[in-house]
Design an enzyme around this catalytic site. Structure first.
Site, PDB file in Angstrom:
ATOM      1  N   LYS A   8       0.857  -1.191   0.000  1.00 33.77           N
ATOM      2  CA  LYS A   8       0.000   0.000   0.000  1.00 33.77           C
ATOM      3  C   LYS A   8       0.884   1.229   0.000  1.00 33.77           C
ATOM      4  O   LYS A   8       2.074   1.180   0.354  1.00 33.77           O
ATOM      5  CB  LYS A   8      -0.936   0.019   1.222  1.00 33.77           C
ATOM      6  CG  LYS A   8      -0.238  -0.011   2.588  1.00 33.77           C
ATOM      7  CD  LYS A   8       0.250   1.326   3.092  1.00 33.77           C
ATOM      8  CE  LYS A   8       0.941   1.217   4.452  1.00 33.77           C
ATOM      9  NZ  LYS A   8       1.704   2.454   4.798  1.00 33.77           N
ATOM     10  N   ASP A 134      -2.196  -1.235  10.585  1.00 34.45           N
ATOM     11  CA  ASP A 134      -2.660  -1.229   9.201  1.00 34.45           C
ATOM     12  C   ASP A 134      -3.024  -2.606   8.674  1.00 34.45           C
ATOM     13  O   ASP A 134      -3.398  -2.752   7.506  1.00 34.45           O
ATOM     14  CB  ASP A 134      -1.632  -0.562   8.280  1.00 34.45           C
ATOM     15  CG  ASP A 134      -0.263  -1.224   8.338  1.00 34.45           C
ATOM     16  OD1 ASP A 134      -0.069  -2.140   9.157  1.00 34.45           O
ATOM     17  OD2 ASP A 134       0.625  -0.805   7.570  1.00 34.45           O
TER      18      ASP A 134
END
Length: 273
Positions: A8, A134
């Site tokens: 990401k 995350d």
């Protein structure tokens, strides 16, 4: 079963306040990108669960790897048989790209599917968040506005389809704990959701990563990489997370590929979004 845990990038990262528990509340947009590891999980031939790592060196023993922690976390509540897990690392470690978190989340998704555990995404995300802030994002794996410590997620309409991403990871790392200690939290003046709704070419100067000033002061080569990406024609460039990867968003492959050639001392990845 084989899956490909992806990386990401952070589109903006505002460090809003320090919490009583020592963590920080943030605002960021997590955006999935097609740079992947490879994870295979098969039933074990023996009675023990094992993890074997290949590819890029991983700076921790297998028993402390997030993939193994993900297995043990599910094992606490579900009747999991022993498995053999094979992880090929391609996403750089300590790069602000979420590789380890993605590996853990994808392991949980695979185990849920392989053994018909029936865990809903919301519960899987809640469990994943206990492994890392995350990790929950990778359960959903689509653009998400993240608040809290990065674990409170809501879908957001940000579409970079058709753009080309250049990631440049220099041979230096950034300690996340140290990076947080050097930032003064503050409330952002313009909502992050408003900024990312603008065209990408309008983001420069508005969409900021609060880690950049202190990290760039300590590692000025990262500032140089960001400047070179913009000079090479990037619509927008920034550091991802607490670094040390810097990314540029380009309108086409040729500009990105030409720019990649200028970063001889970096690991570079040109990705079509």
């Amino acid at each position: 079963m084989i899956t490909f845990p992806n990386a990401k990038i952070n589109l903006g990262l505002n460090i809003v306040e320090r919490r009583p528990d020592g963590y920080h509340n943030i605002e960021t947009v997590f955006y999935p990108v097609p740079l992947t590891d490879v994870l295979e999980i098969v039933p074990a031939q023996a009675s023990e669960t094992t993890l074997t790592c290949h590819g890029n060196p991983v700076d921790c023993p297998p028993e402390k790897n997030l993939v193994m922690k993900a297995y043990r976390l599910l094992k606490e509540s579900y009747d999991l048989p022993p498995v053999e897990m094979h992880l090929y690392k391609h996403i750089p470690d300590g790069a602000g790209l979420g590789g380890g978190s993605s590996d853990a989340a994808h392991a949980m998704i695979m185990l849920n599917q392989m053994f018909n555990l029936g865990i809903a995404d919301a519960e899987l995300a809640r469990l994943a968040a206990t492994l890392g802030a995350d990790c929950a994002f990778f359960v959903y794996n689509r653009p998400m506005m993240a608040t809290g410590i990065g674990d409170v997620l809501s879908p957001i309409e940000v579409d970079l389809k058709g753009k080309t991403l250049l990631l440049a990871k220099p041979p230096v790392g950034v300690d996340t704990r140290t990076a947080y200690s050097r930032v003064t939290p503050h409330q952002s003046t313009t909502p992050l959701t408003d900024i990312v709704s603008l065209p990408v070419m309008a983001w420069d100067g508005l969409l900021v990563n609060d880690f950049e000033p202190s990290v760039f002061a300590a590692l000025p080569q990262l500032w140089v990489i960001k400047a070179q990406l913009m000079d090479a024609g990037a619509l927008y460039a920034a550091m991802s997370g607490s670094g040390s990867t810097v990314f540029g968003i380009f309108d086409g492959d040729k500009l990105a590929e030409a720019a990649a050639d200028t970063f001889a001392d970096c690991a570079t990845f040109v990705l079509r979004l």
